[in-house]
Motif scaffolding. Structure first.
Motif, short mmCIF file in Angstrom:
data_model
loop_
_atom_site.label_atom_id
_atom_site.label_comp_id
_atom_site.label_asym_id
_atom_site.label_seq_id
_atom_site.Cartn_x
_atom_site.Cartn_y
_atom_site.Cartn_z
N ILE A 76 0.87 -1.18 0.00
CA ILE A 76 0.00 0.00 0.00
C ILE A 76 0.90 1.22 0.00
O ILE A 76 1.82 1.33 0.83
N TYR A 77 0.67 2.13 -0.93
CA TYR A 77 1.50 3.33 -1.08
C TYR A 77 0.69 4.56 -0.67
O TYR A 77 -0.35 4.85 -1.27
N ILE A 78 1.16 5.27 0.33
CA ILE A 78 0.52 6.51 0.78
C ILE A 78 1.19 7.69 0.07
O ILE A 78 2.43 7.83 0.12
N ALA A 79 0.40 8.51 -0.60
CA ALA A 79 0.96 9.67 -1.31
C ALA A 79 1.66 10.61 -0.33
O ALA A 79 1.16 10.88 0.76
N ARG A 80 2.83 11.08 -0.73
CA ARG A 80 3.62 11.97 0.13
C ARG A 80 2.98 13.35 0.18
O ARG A 80 2.69 13.95 -0.87
N GLY A 81 2.76 13.87 1.38
CA GLY A 81 2.22 15.22 1.53
C GLY A 81 3.13 16.24 0.86
O GLY A 81 4.34 16.08 0.83
N GLY A 82 2.51 17.28 0.31
CA GLY A 82 3.28 18.30 -0.39
C GLY A 82 3.57 17.97 -1.84
O GLY A 82 4.24 18.73 -2.53
N THR A 83 3.06 16.81 -2.31
CA THR A 83 3.24 16.41 -3.71
C THR A 83 1.91 15.88 -4.24
O THR A 83 0.95 15.70 -3.50
N ASP A 84 1.89 15.63 -5.55
CA ASP A 84 0.79 14.89 -6.17
C ASP A 84 1.39 13.59 -6.70
O ASP A 84 2.29 13.60 -7.53
N MET A 85 0.90 12.46 -6.17
CA MET A 85 1.41 11.16 -6.59
C MET A 85 0.67 10.69 -7.83
O MET A 85 -0.56 10.57 -7.81
N VAL A 86 1.42 10.43 -8.90
CA VAL A 86 0.81 9.92 -10.13
C VAL A 86 1.48 8.61 -10.52
O VAL A 86 2.58 8.29 -10.07
N VAL A 87 0.78 7.86 -11.37
CA VAL A 87 1.29 6.60 -11.89
C VAL A 87 1.93 6.88 -13.25
O VAL A 87 1.36 7.58 -14.08
N ALA A 88 3.11 6.35 -13.46
CA ALA A 88 3.82 6.53 -14.72
C ALA A 88 4.36 5.18 -15.17
O ALA A 88 4.30 4.19 -14.43
N GLN A 89 4.87 5.14 -16.39
CA GLN A 89 5.43 3.90 -16.92
C GLN A 89 6.92 4.07 -17.16
O GLN A 89 7.38 5.09 -17.67
N ARG A 90 7.67 3.04 -16.76
CA ARG A 90 9.12 3.01 -17.00
C ARG A 90 9.43 1.64 -17.58
O ARG A 90 9.39 0.65 -16.86
N GLY A 91 9.68 1.58 -18.88
CA GLY A 91 9.79 0.30 -19.54
C GLY A 91 8.44 -0.39 -19.49
O GLY A 91 7.42 0.20 -19.86
N SER A 92 8.42 -1.63 -19.00
CA SER A 92 7.15 -2.34 -18.87
C SER A 92 6.59 -2.25 -17.46
O SER A 92 5.57 -2.87 -17.15
N LYS A 93 7.23 -1.46 -16.60
CA LYS A 93 6.83 -1.37 -15.20
C LYS A 93 6.02 -0.11 -14.93
O LYS A 93 6.25 0.93 -15.55
#
Length: 196
Positions: A76-93
């Motif tokens: 489970i990943y909690i978004a870091r305060g002071g940022t906006d957590m987004v999902v991105a792609q790096r290679g196939s990950k």
């Protein structure tokens, strides 16, 4: 689109969130095959301690999201305060990227940006979005769009929400596939993933 076989659970929450998360996340099993991302509106100095506390309560590992960290099942990943957590792609990950707070969005970490970014990379039928307690409408439009595209969505019910604003907005827009009290949300997530 990612080659990953797993999907993602995306949770948006604001006022009253820490207590409500304790009514949902500890009931997700250690064998859950999808990563869970949580955007909890909080200032920078609070999200690490929130993640640490939840980690002690949950079968899944709970951590604060770190930029370029690969998303893995069992976490489970909690978004870091002071940022906006987004999902991105790096290679196939699929990875997390912590962006500076977007001035175009009122609340941070932004639920709307988290859901939009995931929906751009993962098939809708492999996404579950959950709108928990909080004021305002952060995430309501992105989750409504996700449902229209074939994703699954849950709004916390008025009976358990500390503040019914965010879930009520999702319901009003027609974006909630089901409306559940906090104590029944984990069970619904498990059922949906089992059939995905």
């Amino acid at each position: 689109m990612s080659d990953s076989q797993f999907g993602l659970v995306l949770i948006g929450v604001s006022t009253g969130g820490p207590r409500t998360l304790e009514e949902v996340l500890p009931f997700l099993p250690a064998t859950l095959p999808w990563p869970v991302l949580v955007a909890q509106h909080m200032p920078p100095s609070f999200t690490a301690s929130l993640a640490s506390r939840l980690d002690g309560l949950c079968p899944l590992e709970v951590r604060e999201g770190v930029s370029m960290e690969e998303l893995r099942p069992g976490r489970i990943y909690i978004a870091r305060g002071g940022t906006d957590m987004v999902v991105a792609q790096r290679g196939s990950k699929l990875v997390i990227v912590n962006r500076p707070e977007s001035p175009a969005h009122t609340w941070h970490p932004s639920v709307e940006l988290m859901v939009q970014s995931a929906a751009g990379l993962v098939p809708a039928e492999k996404l579950i979005a959950v709108q928990l307690t909080g004021m305002g409408h952060d995430g309501a439009q992105a989750m409504t769009d996700l449902r229209k595209a074939g994703g699954r969505t849950i709004a916390e019910s008025d009976e358990t929400a500390v503040i019914f604003g965010m879930p009520a907005e999702l319901i009003k827009r027609g974006g909630a596939e089901c409306v559940l009290p906090s104590g029944k949300i984990a069970q619904q997530i498990r059922q949906w993933i089992g059939r995905a």
